[in-house]
Design an enzyme around this catalytic site. Structure first.
Site, PDB file in Angstrom:
ATOM      1  N   TYR A 196       0.836  -1.202   0.000  1.00 36.21           N
ATOM      2  CA  TYR A 196       0.000   0.000   0.000  1.00 36.21           C
ATOM      3  C   TYR A 196       0.868   1.249   0.000  1.00 36.21           C
ATOM      4  O   TYR A 196       0.619   2.199  -0.759  1.00 36.21           O
ATOM      5  CB  TYR A 196      -0.923  -0.024   1.217  1.00 36.21           C
ATOM      6  CG  TYR A 196      -1.738   1.235   1.420  1.00 36.21           C
ATOM      7  CD1 TYR A 196      -2.798   1.550   0.568  1.00 36.21           C
ATOM      8  CD2 TYR A 196      -1.456   2.094   2.466  1.00 36.21           C
ATOM      9  CE1 TYR A 196      -3.554   2.701   0.756  1.00 36.21           C
ATOM     10  CE2 TYR A 196      -2.204   3.248   2.668  1.00 36.21           C
ATOM     11  CZ  TYR A 196      -3.247   3.549   1.803  1.00 36.21           C
ATOM     12  OH  TYR A 196      -3.988   4.698   1.996  1.00 36.21           O
ATOM     13  N   GLU A 240     -11.260   5.891   5.955  1.00 38.82           N
ATOM     14  CA  GLU A 240     -10.562   6.601   7.031  1.00 38.82           C
ATOM     15  C   GLU A 240     -11.472   6.746   8.250  1.00 38.82           C
ATOM     16  O   GLU A 240     -11.017   6.646   9.395  1.00 38.82           O
ATOM     17  CB  GLU A 240     -10.088   7.978   6.553  1.00 38.82           C
ATOM     18  CG  GLU A 240      -8.992   7.953   5.500  1.00 38.82           C
ATOM     19  CD  GLU A 240      -7.635   7.494   6.023  1.00 38.82           C
ATOM     20  OE1 GLU A 240      -7.490   7.315   7.251  1.00 38.82           O
ATOM     21  OE2 GLU A 240      -6.724   7.310   5.198  1.00 38.82           O
ATOM     22  N   TRP A 272      -4.863   0.641  10.401  1.00 40.78           N
ATOM     23  CA  TRP A 272      -5.095   0.713   8.965  1.00 40.78           C
ATOM     24  C   TRP A 272      -4.971  -0.667   8.324  1.00 40.78           C
ATOM     25  O   TRP A 272      -5.631  -0.955   7.330  1.00 40.78           O
ATOM     26  CB  TRP A 272      -4.127   1.697   8.327  1.00 40.78           C
ATOM     27  CG  TRP A 272      -4.398   1.923   6.869  1.00 40.78           C
ATOM     28  CD1 TRP A 272      -3.574   1.630   5.820  1.00 40.78           C
ATOM     29  CD2 TRP A 272      -5.594   2.463   6.281  1.00 40.78           C
ATOM     30  NE1 TRP A 272      -4.183   1.951   4.630  1.00 40.78           N
ATOM     31  CE2 TRP A 272      -5.427   2.460   4.879  1.00 40.78           C
ATOM     32  CE3 TRP A 272      -6.807   2.936   6.814  1.00 40.78           C
ATOM     33  CZ2 TRP A 272      -6.401   2.922   3.994  1.00 40.78           C
ATOM     34  CZ3 TRP A 272      -7.783   3.393   5.930  1.00 40.78           C
ATOM     35  CH2 TRP A 272      -7.573   3.382   4.546  1.00 40.78           C
TER      36      TRP A 272
END
Length: 204
Positions: free
Chosen positions: A25, A47, A55
């Protein structure tokens, strides 16, 4: 922090070294510009769901989120009713948080309302691009919010968006390349093509 292994000469943020999915990522997606409403809406939503979680958890569930939320197309999401909320609460592939699910539906409706007025979520987010970007040399120097993220959060809340606090909006801005918080020594510094290594804007 310097990564280890075959690509030992590459410098990445420490969070990007915690799992191969995070590394991928970081190397391919984080900080790259996204300028379409659906793409920005997806990242804003993820988010918001990330708040209080890692995350990595979100990345592992991203495909399931896309399947559950019509690929983050705001038009069908804006039509969700209580049956859809219950469907999502029963879906083990996503984060089953009622407040965040309901906020996603509310945010889709706010986005549709913006578009009906000829406005763009992406354009609003990008309008808060600062004149300069941070120049962190280590992870501890990366900000968690900025004057621009505070102003963006206030703007979006005024438009009816939820779960869009200053910290969440700064994370969004970083993910989209609106700011560049890659470490100065990272091979990904300036990857968006919008920022110079010294934090100044690239002349367009």
């Amino acid at each position: 922090m310097v990564s280890t292994g075959a690509a030992s000469t590459l410098v990445r943020s420490s969070w990007a070294l915690q799992d191969p999915l995070l590394t991928e990522y970081y190397d391919r997606e984080w900080g790259m510009p996204v300028r379409d409403d659906q793409g920005v809406f997806e990242r804003l939503t993820l988010e918001a769901f990330q708040s209080g979680l890692s995350w990595l958890t979100i990345l592992r569930k991203r495909d399931a989120f896309r399947a559950a939320f019509h690929d983050f197309d705001p038009v069908p999401i804006a039509q969700y009713d209580e049956a859809d909320v219950n469907r999502l609460l029963a879906d083990p592939g996503i984060i089953r948080n009622r407040l965040k699910i309901e906020a996603t539906i509310s945010n889709a409706r706010a986005l549709i309302e913006m578009q009906a007025k000829g406005q763009s979520l992406a354009e609003v987010v990008w309008s808060y691009m600062p004149e300069s970007s941070p120049t962190p040399t280590e992870d501890s120097e990366v900000p968690s919010a900025s004057d621009e993220s505070v102003a963006l959060a206030k703007d979006l809340k005024h438009r009816g968006f939820r779960f869009v606090g200053p910290t969440t909006m700064y994370a969004l801005m970083c993910a989209l390349g609106v700011v560049d918080v890659h470490l100065v020594s990272s091979h990904r510094r300036g990857c968006s093509g919008l920022w110079n290594r010294d934090g100044s804007r690239v002349e367009q």
